[in-house]
Design an enzyme around this catalytic site. Structure first.
Site, PDB file in Angstrom:
ATOM      1  N   LYS A  69     106.801 -12.490  -7.659  1.00 54.87           N
ATOM      2  CA  LYS A  69     105.595 -12.625  -6.836  1.00 54.87           C
ATOM      3  C   LYS A  69     104.330 -12.100  -7.502  1.00 54.87           C
ATOM      4  CE  LYS A  69     108.115 -12.770  -2.493  1.00 54.87           C
ATOM      5  NZ  LYS A  69     108.169 -12.329  -1.095  1.00 54.87           N
ATOM      6  N   ASP A 105     103.883 -14.405   3.301  1.00 58.65           N
ATOM      7  CA  ASP A 105     104.652 -13.223   3.713  1.00 58.65           C
ATOM      8  C   ASP A 105     103.808 -12.352   4.638  1.00 58.65           C
ATOM      9  OD1 ASP A 105     106.962 -13.798   2.219  1.00 58.65           O
ATOM     10  OD2 ASP A 105     106.163 -12.812   0.442  1.00 58.65           O
ATOM     11  N   GLY A 128     109.829   0.509  -1.058  1.00 57.87           N
ATOM     12  CA  GLY A 128     109.567  -0.541  -2.022  1.00 57.87           C
ATOM     13  C   GLY A 128     108.097  -0.580  -2.394  1.00 57.87           C
ATOM     14  N   GLY A 130     106.940  -3.536  -4.564  1.00 55.27           N
ATOM     15  CA  GLY A 130     106.727  -4.822  -5.218  1.00 55.27           C
ATOM     16  C   GLY A 130     105.839  -5.741  -4.402  1.00 55.27           C
ATOM     17  N   GLY A 131     105.942  -7.053  -4.700  1.00 61.82           N
ATOM     18  CA  GLY A 131     105.086  -8.027  -4.052  1.00 61.82           C
ATOM     19  C   GLY A 131     105.241  -8.078  -2.548  1.00 61.82           C
ATOM     20  N   MET A 132     106.487  -8.035  -2.061  1.00 63.45           N
ATOM     21  CA  MET A 132     106.703  -8.073  -0.617  1.00 63.45           C
ATOM     22  C   MET A 132     106.206  -6.799   0.039  1.00 63.45           C
ATOM     23  SD  MET A 132     107.780 -10.139   1.648  1.00 63.45           S
ATOM     24  CE  MET A 132     108.195 -10.145   3.389  1.00 63.45           C
TER      25      MET A 132
END
Length: 272
Positions: A69, A105, A128, A130-132
């Site tokens: 992502k 998202d 987390g 990251g991208g999400m």
């Protein structure tokens, strides 16, 4: 679904661990709406070559999943504000070779927080960076949450994400608890080495008032199963997958299906 033919429009997804969720959802809607389209999932061995193929072959739409992502940003021509604001892409639309990136998202997280009427005074742990995680943390901030902690072993990424939205960072949960716990890592994802891992410790699940796992495959992740066993309300990755896939479908086709059509596609997706 129509027989394969030269006039068929192709959409794809790129993921390290492809599932059939998007494939079933999109193809079912194509069938309901009598569209001469088809959707296929891929696990690319080279992301740059895969995106070049999207451009060169005239593939109309491309869904982007973990772990691409952020890496895909350098490979597109234009960033929609939905992706640019959080430096994360989950959707690419190809218009005559021009690749424009979006992020649906964020829309999914935003809608699920609202439809579940999650109180904004809840304390939140987001695991987390990251991208999400970027989409999730941005949606939390925009919804009005203020007591949010990002849990990430990568200090640089975790601190940067937390600082961007005025939240806190910790390297590990270290016995911490919160009203809302959210997993935005691959922990518990089918096909991985940590597929059986429960993303949060038992004491965090027991203390939570709501448990949210963005992992869509399996629909009942180890975290969701543990939360249900503890009698906790949950929001699942399957719900995220439906909403973000619907918004992708609209971006690709320009058609918004009816609620009944979406419900039928969702049921078909989950029946696999």
């Amino acid at each position: 679904m129509p027989i394969l033919n030269k006039d068929m429009t192709l959409c794809i997804s790129l993921s390290a661990r492809p599932s059939n969720n998007g494939t079933r959802f999109h193809n079912h809607l194509y069938g309901q709406l009598d569209l001469n389209w088809i959707y296929k999932a891929f696990a690319p061995t080279n992301l740059e070559q895969a995106i070049a193929g999207v451009r060169g072959l005239g593939i109309r739409g491309c869904a982007i999943s973990m772990p691409y992502k952020e890496d895909v940003i350098a490979l597109v021509d234009e960033m929609d504000p939905s992706a640019k604001a959080i430096d994360s892409v989950n959707t690419i639309v190809n218009t005559d070779g021009h690749l424009k990136a979006y992020n649906t998202d964020y829309t999914a997280i935003e809608q699920l927080l609202a439809t579940n009427a999650v109180p904004t005074d809840y304390s939140v742990l987001v695991q987390g960076a990251g991208g999400m995680a970027k989409a999730t943390v941005a949606a939390l901030r925009d919804a009005g949450f203020t007591d949010v902690t990002v849990l990430a072993r990568n200090e640089a990424a975790g601190r940067a994400l937390a600082d961007q939205y005025g939240f806190q960072w910790r390297a590990a949960i270290d016995g911490g608890t919160a009203d809302l716990i959210i997993n935005v890592t691959p922990l518990g994802m089918a096909g991985g080495t940590e597929a059986d891992t429960v993303a949060f410790p038992a004491e965090a699940i027991e203390a939570a008032r709501l448990v949210f796992d963005v992992v869509a495959l399996p629909a009942e992740t180890p975290l969701i199963r543990a939360a249900r066993a503890a009698g906790k309300p949950v929001i699942t990755g399957a719900e995220v997958a439906t909403i973000q896939a619907l918004e992708q479908f609209v971006l690709y086709t320009g058609v918004r299906p009816t609620p009944d059509q979406v419900r039928a596609a969702e049921e078909f997706m989950r029946a696999q």
